[in-house]
Structures are given as C-alpha cells and as structure tokens.
Design an enzyme around this catalytic site. Structure first.
Site, short mmCIF file in Angstrom:
data_model
loop_
_atom_site.label_atom_id
_atom_site.label_comp_id
_atom_site.label_asym_id
_atom_site.label_seq_id
_atom_site.Cartn_x
_atom_site.Cartn_y
_atom_site.Cartn_z
N LYS A 54 0.84 -1.20 0.00
CA LYS A 54 0.00 0.00 0.00
C LYS A 54 0.87 1.25 0.00
O LYS A 54 0.61 2.20 -0.73
CB LYS A 54 -0.94 0.00 1.22
CG LYS A 54 -2.08 -1.00 1.09
CD LYS A 54 -2.86 -1.16 2.39
CE LYS A 54 -3.91 -2.27 2.24
NZ LYS A 54 -4.62 -2.59 3.50
N GLN A 98 -4.72 -1.28 9.60
CA GLN A 98 -4.71 -2.61 9.00
C GLN A 98 -5.35 -3.62 9.94
O GLN A 98 -5.01 -3.68 11.13
CB GLN A 98 -3.26 -3.01 8.67
CG GLN A 98 -3.12 -4.34 7.94
CD GLN A 98 -3.68 -4.31 6.52
OE1 GLN A 98 -3.73 -3.28 5.87
NE2 GLN A 98 -4.11 -5.47 6.04
N ASP A 121 -11.10 3.23 4.01
CA ASP A 121 -11.48 1.81 3.98
C ASP A 121 -12.99 1.64 3.86
O ASP A 121 -13.46 0.55 3.50
CB ASP A 121 -11.05 1.12 5.29
CG ASP A 121 -9.78 0.30 5.15
OD1 ASP A 121 -9.50 -0.19 4.03
OD2 ASP A 121 -9.09 0.12 6.16
N1 GUN Z 1 -7.11 -6.48 6.11
C1 GUN Z 1 -7.42 -7.19 4.99
N2 GUN Z 1 -7.98 -6.40 4.06
C2 GUN Z 1 -8.02 -5.16 4.60
C3 GUN Z 1 -8.47 -3.90 4.11
O1 GUN Z 1 -8.98 -3.75 3.00
N3 GUN Z 1 -8.33 -2.86 4.96
C4 GUN Z 1 -7.80 -2.99 6.20
N4 GUN Z 1 -7.71 -1.90 6.98
N5 GUN Z 1 -7.36 -4.14 6.69
C5 GUN Z 1 -7.48 -5.22 5.88
#
Ligand code: GUN
Length: 291
Positions: A54, A98, A121
């Site tokens: 990311k 995350q 998100d």
């Molecule tokens: N863990 C797995 N996928 C995601 C996501 O799209 N966002 C976040 N914050 N954590 C994740």
C-alpha cells in the site's frame, strides 16, 4: 468453451495511471499532495506485506504515505489516541488501520473512532449507512474494485442475477449494496445457505468471498456466468481462490484469476478513495468519471 480471464492486474495498472494524473492536478491546485496514514499493529507477516505494498503504491501515485507501526501489545487507548491525532492532522486525507488487530483490541472501537470523512477503507458505520442509502461516502476498496471489473467486463449490469457468497462487513454486505445500486437482482448466500450450488446456478454474476479454498465448482455455474473470486487462500499447492479456477474456466464466460484478479484492484481503489477524500476536503473538483 474457455472463459476469458479478467486481467485485474492490467486494469488496476491503468486505474493507477489515471489516478496519478489527477493526483498531479490536485497537488498543483491545493499546494500539497494527498496524504494517507496507514497504521500497522504487531508483526503479522501477511499484514506487513499488504502495508508495504500500500505504501509503495501510494508513493507511486504521487501521494504521501505515512506509516505508523505499533507494538503488538500496545494499549487500545494508545491506538485510539493515534487515530485522534490523525483525525486532527490537516495533511492527512485518509486513515487506514490494517486488520486484523491483536485480540486485546476491539476492532469496532478503532474503526468507529476514525473520522468518517477520512475513512478510506469505508468500514465506519456512517459510511456503511451512506452506501446503503445512496449518499456519497467511502465504499470499501475490495467490493468497489469488483464492481469496476464487472462493469468493464459486462457493461451495464441492469437486471442481471448476482449471487454474493459471503456476508462480511468488509466484502459481502457492501458488495450486495453496490450490486443493488447497479440494478442487479442480488442474493446473499453464506455458510448457512441451503443447497448453495443450486443458488449459484441461476447467477449471471458470482462473487465468491468466503475464504474456503476452491469451494465453488465449475459445475455449479450457469454457462457464460461472470465469476469474481475474492478469495486468497494459502494452501500447500500455493495461493488459490474460493473458486476452482480450472473448473470455472470450462463453464464460465469470464473469471478473475488468483493472484492477479481482485487483489491489485483493492490497492488501486484505496488510492482512488484517498484522492477523492483529499479533493472533497480541499474543494478541488476531480474528473471522477475517469476514476
Ligand atoms: N485487512 C485485509 N484487508 C483489509 C483492508 O482492505 N483494509 C484494512 N484496513 N485491513 C485489511
């Protein structure tokens, strides 16, 4: 018959290029680049890889990526205090914590603490409500990426029968909302659904988001169906999706591969949401149709 492979990797690369162009326009106009803060708690190996990817993609699009790493045993209050600081920081347009978080931390307390207008998100209940009621907000990245691939593959989705397998807050529920908004007839199936293969058989669109390796078989599918595989399962045979790919390829019209399907779209949509957030916060008008 052999299905078309939906190239999510290529589509995501094109989307990132279009985003980068509008990031440059935004930066020129606002006098600063969009900023994304990513918070990683603990040492989970898969999460560390996602966070690194990311961060790289964010910088690659011309945005500012700020990573905060907290120890696995950090107090919940300390994490909430960091979220408060990021909420108040005018250089931060998007905040992503995350998941999963360590067991002693209440994920809901954290996701509801994030300012809904920085919630790239789309996990905050305010954004879930906005999506359900048709108000502009933030849509979770994975289902947003899935609907982009569907429209690229099929064009107008009006009237199509869609079956979503999985009812999570992160994928299944927002996916169903997006498909309703596209005028599909939507069925949400899950672990308690009776006779799943019969339910899937009527679908023009199948979204598999259950986390069970190769659960959806080729002979469950309606010939010509479009199959979006959200699963990422690590098995002894390597990375596989929730769909039996070889089986699906001989029946479906189009199928996303794993890897190289939905995964790259999730990150591209995170960049999109961050740019959109920055533009809303600064009153800069984007060409959203190009995103
Ligand atoms: N863990 C797995 N996928 C995601 C996501 O799209 N966002 C976040 N914050 N954590 C994740």
């Amino acid at each position: 018959m052999t299905a078309t492979i939906i190239d999510g990797k290529a589509f995501a690369a094109g989307l990132r290029t279009r985003i980068a162009a509008q990031v440059a326009t935004f930066t020129e106009s606002a006098g600063r680049a969009p900023g994304l803060a990513v918070v990683l708690v603990g040492e989970d190996a898969a999460s560390a890889v996602y966070v690194r990817n990311k961060g790289k993609a964010t910088q690659g699009a011309g945005m500012i990526s700020i990573e905060h790493r907290l120890a696995a045993d950090v107090a919940q209050d300390e994490l909430l205090a960091l979220v408060d600081t990021l909420n108040a920081d005018s250089a931060i347009d998007g905040i992503l914590v995350q998941l999963p978080l360590p067991g002693h931390i209440d994920e809901r307390a954290v996701t509801t603490r994030i300012d809904p207008d920085k919630d790239v998100d789309g996990f905050h209940p305010v954004n879930a409500g906005r999506l359900a009621t048709g108000i502009a907000g933030f849509v979770p990245c994975t289902p947003l990426g899935c609907v982009m691939l569907l429209k690229d593959t099929l064009g107008d989705l009006t009237g199509l029968d869609a079956v979503v397998i999985g009812r999570s807050n992160i994928v299944g529920k927002p996916m169903a909302q997006l498909l309703i908004a596209e005028s599909c007839t939507v069925t949400v199936a899950h672990s308690r659904t009776r006779d799943l293969s019969t339910v899937v058989k009527r679908a023009d669109i199948v979204i598999a988001a259950v986390g069970r390796p190769e659960m959806v078989k080729g002979d469950w599918l309606k010939p010509g169906a479009t199959v979006i595989d959200v699963g990422i399962n690590r098995t002894e045979a390597g990375l596989v999706g929730d769909v039996d790919f070889a089986g699906a390829m001989s029946v479906a019209g189009a199928v996303t591969p794993v890897p190289g399907g939905v995964g790259p779209m999730t990150i591209a949509c995170l960049l999109r949401n961050t740019l959109v957030s920055a533009a809303r916060r600064e009153g800069v008008v984007l060409d959203e149709a190009a995103l």
